[in-house]
Scaffold this motif. Structure first.
Motif, short mmCIF file in Angstrom:
data_model
loop_
_atom_site.label_atom_id
_atom_site.label_comp_id
_atom_site.label_asym_id
_atom_site.label_seq_id
_atom_site.Cartn_x
_atom_site.Cartn_y
_atom_site.Cartn_z
N THR A 48 0.84 -1.20 0.00
CA THR A 48 0.00 0.00 0.00
C THR A 48 0.87 1.25 0.00
O THR A 48 1.88 1.33 0.72
CB THR A 48 -0.93 0.00 1.23
N ASP A 49 0.48 2.23 -0.83
CA ASP A 49 1.19 3.50 -1.00
C ASP A 49 2.53 3.35 -1.72
O ASP A 49 3.39 4.24 -1.64
CB ASP A 49 1.41 4.20 0.35
N THR A 50 2.72 2.24 -2.41
CA THR A 50 3.92 2.09 -3.24
C THR A 50 3.52 2.10 -4.71
O THR A 50 2.35 1.96 -5.05
CB THR A 50 4.67 0.77 -2.94
N GLU A 51 4.48 2.29 -5.60
CA GLU A 51 4.21 2.34 -7.02
C GLU A 51 4.02 0.92 -7.57
O GLU A 51 4.85 0.04 -7.34
CB GLU A 51 5.37 3.03 -7.76
N ILE A 52 2.94 0.71 -8.32
CA ILE A 52 2.68 -0.59 -8.90
C ILE A 52 3.78 -1.00 -9.87
O ILE A 52 4.11 -2.18 -10.03
CB ILE A 52 1.29 -0.61 -9.61
N LEU A 53 4.41 0.01 -10.51
CA LEU A 53 5.46 -0.28 -11.49
C LEU A 53 6.69 -0.90 -10.84
O LEU A 53 7.51 -1.53 -11.52
CB LEU A 53 5.87 1.00 -12.22
N ASN A 54 6.84 -0.75 -9.52
CA ASN A 54 8.00 -1.30 -8.83
C ASN A 54 8.04 -2.82 -8.89
O ASN A 54 9.09 -3.43 -8.70
CB ASN A 54 8.00 -0.88 -7.35
N TYR A 55 6.89 -3.45 -9.13
CA TYR A 55 6.80 -4.90 -9.05
C TYR A 55 6.76 -5.57 -10.42
O TYR A 55 6.79 -6.80 -10.51
CB TYR A 55 5.54 -5.29 -8.26
N ILE A 56 6.70 -4.78 -11.48
CA ILE A 56 6.56 -5.33 -12.83
C ILE A 56 7.93 -5.76 -13.37
O ILE A 56 8.95 -5.10 -13.15
CB ILE A 56 5.93 -4.29 -13.77
N HIS A 57 7.92 -6.88 -14.08
CA HIS A 57 9.15 -7.35 -14.74
C HIS A 57 9.60 -6.27 -15.72
O HIS A 57 8.81 -5.77 -16.52
CB HIS A 57 8.86 -8.66 -15.48
N PRO A 58 10.89 -5.90 -15.70
CA PRO A 58 11.37 -4.81 -16.57
C PRO A 58 11.03 -5.00 -18.05
O PRO A 58 10.75 -4.02 -18.75
CB PRO A 58 12.89 -4.82 -16.34
#
Length: 443
Positions: A48-58
């Motif tokens: 919560t309150d983090t960027e969803i893009l942080n978890y996506i495979h590059p």
């Protein structure tokens, strides 16, 4: 009894096996259901309150941003799939259903883990392609190249090593995949105390990550900080260890798991059957074209190569030479010392002929103690005389057979294309006649 659905709704959401994400227009996670921990390894308060893009495979970042933009424009998605990175570093395949809420300017999505399904698809595809490679590959080396490509897709960030075990010689044969190595093999001894040695000797899979004495197939130190993950499984067919299939990663923090081991072992089991069949095919093909005793080219294959060399020499206006040889007094040695000694002498002669000729030349056993040597791209009789002198010098060295030294000599006849003939028959006849002339002069 009246049900308070407003109070019940959040509880129901957290009970769902699929994970619910709510993301604002700036890409920040404002809500995620409890099943996120099962999906990606993070607790709700961590995401919560983090960027969803942080978890996506590059590698999936650009197309995910494009899909998010599409959803925010009002187009719902029900079958978008991309990859995320689990907290422990592994890749998770997620199938999304998402829509845009204009009122709160929020993306609301449900995520389903389809990693097992995609892995199953990959495995099925891999086995099919290995089967295809087995049918299309003419040699075991060709099969290795096909398998390398398939395994590379199953384990995208890993290096593949295939090693075949020669129990009699105690060596491993590894396809040469270094720069420029497209068809050869590298041979290396099996060393005890190494990871590959343990897989071969025990015939069991091994996950290695930090043992100081273990090394990968290429000698990497697995005890270095954040060293490479290493996973090796044996290739076993009918209870015999044929070799090992190894994946290795130098990526920081990579660690293979039991699921990777199970997948690699499943592929290795199928591959071992294919390898055994391919080896049998190669043995049959070799036996059809080579002499059983010496391993040299046989009469049939020699004629094919001679005809091919003659056509090439005719096109290129080049020269070739034919040598016809036999051992002097071989029948006497064979009769007095026994056929075993005679066979060993023929084998030794074959090895010596191979040692004093080029890879582009062909050495063949025509039968009995008679041998031929086809020399391509020669520059005249002087070069033939040099080749003959080299053979005589090597043959003059004593042969140590069964604890006894034998001194032997050979008679050699030569023929040069095109001076002594332009057909295979003419050249063989000329070289054979010259050999008997040589033999009469020595007696």
């Amino acid at each position: 009894m009246t049900v308070d659905f407003k109070a019940l709704y959040p509880k129901l959401v957290h009970l769902l096996l699929d994970t619910v994400f709510v993301v604002d227009e700036f890409g920040k996670i404002v809500f995620v259901s409890d099943s996120c921990e099962q999906l990606l390894g993070y607790a709700t308060n961590e995401m919560t309150d983090t960027e969803i893009l942080n978890y996506i495979h590059p590698d999936d970042l650009d197309r995910t941003l494009a899909a998010a933009s599409s959803v925010m424009s009002g187009r719902s998605h029900t079958d978008f799939e991309n990859r995320y990175l689990h907290k422990d570093g592994r890749v998770v395949h997620i199938l999304w259903s998402a829509r845009w809420s204009e009122q709160g300017r929020l993306r609301i999505a449900v995520a389903r883990d389809v990693t097992a399904l995609r892995q199953s698809d990959k495995t099925r595809s891999a086995l099919y392609r290995i089967s295809e490679a087995a049918h299309s590959a003419e040699t075991l080396r060709d099969l290795c190249d096909g398998v390398r490509e398939v395994i590379g897709e199953l384990f995208e960030e890993s290096d593949l090593h295939l090693a075949f075990f020669d129990a009699e010689g105690g060596v491993l044969s590894v396809p040469d995949w270094t720069a420029g190595g497209s068809s050869g093999w590298i041979e290396k001894p099996v060393e005890s105390g190494t990871a590959i040695g343990d897989v071969i000797s025990a015939g069991q899979a091994l996950l290695a990550a930090g043992d100081a004495v273990r090394q990968g197939v290429e000698g990497r130190d697995l005890a270095q900080p954040e060293g490479p993950g290493w996973l090796g499984v044996p290739l076993i067919s009918r209870g015999t260890v044929l070799g090992a299939l190894v994946i290795e990663s130098s990526a920081s923090g990579t660690r293979y798991r039991e699921a990777d081991q199970a997948l690699l072992q499943f592929v290795a089991t199928q591959l071992a059957t294919v390898v055994e069949r391919k080896r049998a095919e190669e043995r049959l093909r070799f036996m059809a074209h080579h002499d059983a005793l010496t391993g040299l080219t046989n009469r049939s294959l020699f004629y094919d190569r001679l005809e091919m060399a003659l056509r090439s020499a005719g096109r290129n206006e080049s020269r070739l030479a034919l040598l016809y040889l036999d051992l002097n007094d071989f029948k006497k040695i064979n009769d007095t010392r026994g056929h075993e000694t005679g066979d060993q002498m023929l084998i030794e002669m074959a090895r010596r002929l191979e040692d004093c000729t080029r890879e582009t030349d062909t050495v063949a056993r025509m039968g009995g103690d008679e041998f031929t040597v086809l020399l391509t791209d020669v520059h005249g009789r002087a070069s033939i005389e040099t080749a003959v002198a080299k053979i005589r010098e090597l043959m003059s060295l004593p042969m140590n057979l069964e604890g006894k030294a034998f001194h032997v000599s050979c008679s050699i006849g030569t023929a040069l294309y095109p001076e002594d003939g332009v057909t295979a028959r003419e050249l063989l006849s000329k070289a054979d006649a010259n050999m008997y002339l040589s033999k009469r002069r020595t007696h």
